[in-house]
Design a protein around this motif. Sequence first.
Motif, PDB file in Angstrom:
ATOM      1  N   ASP A 148       0.835  -1.213   0.000  1.00  0.00           N
ATOM      2  CA  ASP A 148       0.000   0.000   0.000  1.00  0.00           C
ATOM      3  C   ASP A 148       0.864   1.255   0.000  1.00  0.00           C
ATOM      4  N   GLU A 149       1.915   1.201   0.810  1.00  0.00           N
ATOM      5  CA  GLU A 149       2.820   2.351   0.897  1.00  0.00           C
ATOM      6  C   GLU A 149       3.456   2.638  -0.470  1.00  0.00           C
ATOM      7  N   GLN A 152       0.889   4.226  -2.810  1.00  0.00           N
ATOM      8  CA  GLN A 152       0.696   5.653  -2.454  1.00  0.00           C
ATOM      9  C   GLN A 152       1.866   6.496  -2.947  1.00  0.00           C
ATOM     10  N   LYS A 153       3.047   5.949  -2.746  1.00  0.00           N
ATOM     11  CA  LYS A 153       4.259   6.673  -3.149  1.00  0.00           C
ATOM     12  C   LYS A 153       4.253   6.902  -4.663  1.00  0.00           C
ATOM     13  N   ASN A 155       1.683   7.089  -6.680  1.00  0.00           N
ATOM     14  CA  ASN A 155       0.675   8.101  -7.024  1.00  0.00           C
ATOM     15  C   ASN A 155       1.196   9.505  -6.742  1.00  0.00           C
ATOM     16  N   ALA A 156       1.868   9.654  -5.591  1.00  0.00           N
ATOM     17  CA  ALA A 156       2.402  10.967  -5.229  1.00  0.00           C
ATOM     18  C   ALA A 156       3.461  11.403  -6.249  1.00  0.00           C
TER      19      ALA A 156
END
Lengths: 217, 252
Positions: A148-149, A152-153, A155-156
């Motif tokens: 998940d991390e 997210q990374k 996408n950022a």
Amino acid sequence: MVHRKGFDSELDMLHKEILVMSSIVEQMLRDSIIALKDKNIDLAINVIQRDDLIDKKEIDIQELCVLIIATQQPVAKDLRIVTSAFKIISNLERIADHAVNISEITIKLRDQKYFKSLIDIPKLSDMSIELIKLSIDAYVNLDISNMDEIIQKENAIDNLFRYLYRELVSIMIKDPQVIEQASSFIFVSSYLERVADHGINIFESINYIVTGNYLDL
Amino acid sequence: MVDNNKFYIKDLNLYYDTLRALKDVNLQIKSNKVTAFIGPSGCGKSTLIRCLNRMNDLIEGVKINGLVAIDNTDIYGDIDVITLRTKVGMVFQKPNPFPMSCYDNIAYGPRCQGVKSKTDIDAIVEKSLKQAALWDEVKDRLNKSALGLSGGQQQRLCIARAIAMEPEVILMDEPTSALDPIATAKIEELIENLKKSYTIVIVTHSMQQAARISDNTAFFLSGEIIESDTTSNIFTNPINKKTEDYITGRFG
């Protein structure tokens, strides 16, 4: 329990070699951005020189994989480890190429004064390096719980890249004098975004080792 | 029941006196496919393969319960064992040609079945030897003793002898373990060709052989089937840890 000592030590060596390769690549990328930011031409040249080491590492690891396949006929998870190793090192090698591309831009811009101080590019670089580190962390213990991390990374990183691109294009529209330099910075951003994609590819390979299933993030 | 299963095995238990050699075995064996049984010695794979043509009947003290059906007929029910064994041929670990000529080895079964015409038998011999990829090597020495053939040739002769009975299934219990790599490769190629016409069940100790030639694989341990699946799944992504340990050579 029957152990396959020779085989296990070869798999162990493969694991360690990939970790060594990844740490060299990570440092190359870090240094390429430091060189760009500080206009440190010596460091940029040094990054380019390190690429030979990575190319050699890639071949050495490929040879080790081929040797393992030829002599140990791995199956199941062992086979997934070896076949994924090919993909992981090829993605690492591409990341090193991007560090070289960035260093070449640094050398190209050596005599130019930057039209703005670099803040977002080092930030994008830090985020991409963090993503690579997360993928490599997953590889160290073959533990994919940080998925998940990583998502997210990524996408950022995509968001920041898009923001940077728009910002640099609008600067070029306002001041065509900076087109050459600003377009170079767009290239750098795009290399960093690709680096993150390679990090994702590496994570997908690790997911395959662990689960036996293909994942497309 | 419409399916492509040749054998349907349900809750099969087999005891050698008090030793429970097969424990609640459930398995379906697909028609015209190669199914491999793998597992360490004494795990029950040969016992199961021998159930498929009732070879275990000959062993004293054997008790069997559960269902083994071929084409939906219970083979331990109302079925003639001779007919069953005609349908389900077998090839063993060590080549065991009869001490007679190559020709007579192949002709033996059909003659026992009542085929008398020399022309018919000639045709069966030629067809069987061709299917077993042995014809070219023995056609000029059909009347010489089969015992003079090499090990690999003898094993193909035994396969031809099984084929001569026009079986539907060929059981092979470690058919290449006594052969060199060249003879092994020939038998493996033969198996690949034979599966078009026959259902093949093979017991093998060679993981690579199971991986190379079979479509489905069942892994046995201590009389139980731990996992059965397509061979590609078993060898790339087995579900059970015990299967993984065994096929990767970390068994114990």
